[in-house]
Write a protein that holds these residues in place. Sequence first.
Motif, PDB file in Angstrom:
ATOM      1  N   SER A  60       0.871  -1.183   0.000  1.00  0.00           N
ATOM      2  CA  SER A  60       0.000   0.000   0.000  1.00  0.00           C
ATOM      3  C   SER A  60       0.911   1.237   0.000  1.00  0.00           C
ATOM      4  O   SER A  60       2.091   1.150   0.392  1.00  0.00           O
ATOM      5  CB  SER A  60      -0.862   0.014   1.273  1.00  0.00           C
ATOM      6  N   ASN A  61       0.369   2.383  -0.394  1.00  0.00           N
ATOM      7  CA  ASN A  61       1.183   3.608  -0.366  1.00  0.00           C
ATOM      8  C   ASN A  61       1.743   3.871   1.035  1.00  0.00           C
ATOM      9  O   ASN A  61       2.905   4.269   1.188  1.00  0.00           O
ATOM     10  CB  ASN A  61       0.349   4.821  -0.801  1.00  0.00           C
ATOM     11  N   GLU A  62       0.911   3.633   2.057  1.00  0.00           N
ATOM     12  CA  GLU A  62       1.342   3.907   3.440  1.00  0.00           C
ATOM     13  C   GLU A  62       2.515   2.994   3.827  1.00  0.00           C
ATOM     14  O   GLU A  62       3.527   3.456   4.372  1.00  0.00           O
ATOM     15  CB  GLU A  62       0.179   3.699   4.425  1.00  0.00           C
ATOM     16  N   ALA A  82      -3.718  15.052  -1.474  1.00  0.00           N
ATOM     17  CA  ALA A  82      -4.530  13.957  -0.909  1.00  0.00           C
ATOM     18  C   ALA A  82      -3.635  12.773  -0.562  1.00  0.00           C
ATOM     19  O   ALA A  82      -3.778  12.153   0.501  1.00  0.00           O
ATOM     20  CB  ALA A  82      -5.608  13.543  -1.906  1.00  0.00           C
ATOM     21  N   THR A  83      -2.676  12.469  -1.433  1.00  0.00           N
ATOM     22  CA  THR A  83      -1.774  11.336  -1.193  1.00  0.00           C
ATOM     23  C   THR A  83      -0.828  11.655  -0.037  1.00  0.00           C
ATOM     24  O   THR A  83      -0.575  10.811   0.828  1.00  0.00           O
ATOM     25  CB  THR A  83      -0.979  11.016  -2.483  1.00  0.00           C
ATOM     26  N   LEU A  84      -0.327  12.887  -0.014  1.00  0.00           N
ATOM     27  CA  LEU A  84       0.580  13.291   1.084  1.00  0.00           C
ATOM     28  C   LEU A  84      -0.098  13.149   2.447  1.00  0.00           C
ATOM     29  O   LEU A  84       0.539  12.763   3.427  1.00  0.00           O
ATOM     30  CB  LEU A  84       1.028  14.743   0.876  1.00  0.00           C
ATOM     31  N   LYS A  85      -1.403  13.437   2.499  1.00  0.00           N
ATOM     32  CA  LYS A  85      -2.120  13.344   3.779  1.00  0.00           C
ATOM     33  C   LYS A  85      -2.089  11.917   4.318  1.00  0.00           C
ATOM     34  O   LYS A  85      -2.025  11.709   5.524  1.00  0.00           O
ATOM     35  CB  LYS A  85      -3.567  13.822   3.616  1.00  0.00           C
ATOM     36  N   PHE A 129       3.684  21.757   2.556  1.00  0.00           N
ATOM     37  CA  PHE A 129       2.811  20.807   3.259  1.00  0.00           C
ATOM     38  C   PHE A 129       3.590  20.055   4.350  1.00  0.00           C
ATOM     39  O   PHE A 129       3.063  19.774   5.421  1.00  0.00           O
ATOM     40  CB  PHE A 129       2.205  19.809   2.264  1.00  0.00           C
ATOM     41  N   LEU A 130       4.842  19.743   4.050  1.00  0.00           N
ATOM     42  CA  LEU A 130       5.648  18.927   4.982  1.00  0.00           C
ATOM     43  C   LEU A 130       6.482  19.786   5.944  1.00  0.00           C
ATOM     44  O   LEU A 130       7.288  19.245   6.700  1.00  0.00           O
ATOM     45  CB  LEU A 130       6.561  17.979   4.196  1.00  0.00           C
TER      46      LEU A 130
END
Length: 226
Positions: A60-62, A82-85, A129-130
């Motif tokens: 999974s991405n996570e 959305a993916t970064l979240k 964002f980071l």
Amino acid sequence: MKVALIGGTGDQGLGLALRFVKAGEKVIIGSRDIKKAENTVNTIKNMLKDEECRNLSAMSNEDAAAEGDIIVLTVPLQAQIATLKFIEKFLDGKIFVDATVPLESSLGGKPTRYVDLCHGSAAERTAEFLKGRNTNVISAFNNISSASLVNINEDVNCDCLISSDHEDAKKEVMKLAEKISGVRAIDCGPLENARIIEKITPLLINLNIRNKIKNAGIRITGLSFE
Ligand SMILES: NC(=O)c1ccc[n+]([C@@H]2O[C@H](COP(=O)([O-])OP(=O)(O)OC[C@H]3O[C@@H](n4cnc5c(N)ncnc54)[C@H](OP(=O)(O)O)[C@@H]3O)[C@@H](O)[C@H]2O)c1
């Protein structure tokens, strides 16, 4: 170093994964859907030799973000934040490479047009964002076409323009980029130069369309490489 491709099931993720696997890197294909990631792994296995794919996995991405050392984001603009979240909590202490190009096609428009972002570039949007996390954000792989990358029997005849405010991390990503046969990594200075680099991609797409090709790329001349 393990390289995790977030959204690695798309054209750019597949192309980069093929090249990194071929170069002997440990590669993780990340996806929102593990089955999709497994399909991409099988696609790569069908294109390369078994022994080349020993260090290739699907997650999974996570999980990919948690497991990887160098995390490469290969999703369209509309999926970037959305993916970064989903993965941000796994990014402390990591190198995070953003390949996102803000193309108008992400918003229903033309792929030959750049969308101006208030942050200056997609990579700077990621860095904002980071902010506050110990993550080294790099902009790279924005101008290399997936068509060149997947054509694994030929060298990729272009440069990889790389920018970041983190010098050591930038050097790591330059080394990774040069594992792609034919590619020269160019240190393009601070991350704010991503706003220039990302704008080259819609021009290359324009040239592809005008010349009925798929692999337009960019080379910088005049630099000495020892
Ligand atoms: N293709 C190229 O030649 C090329 C060249 C240079 C730069 N780039 C840049 O690289 C990025 C990826 O390009 P691509 O052509 O590989 O894109 P893509 O095939 O359209 O998408 C890549 C992956 O992103 C995930 N994704 C798509 N929509 C999403 C959504 N709404 N929310 C969350 N995840 C989503 C999907 O993975 P899952 O469904 O598996 O989660 C998809 O397989 C883009 O920003 C593009 O501008 C592309």
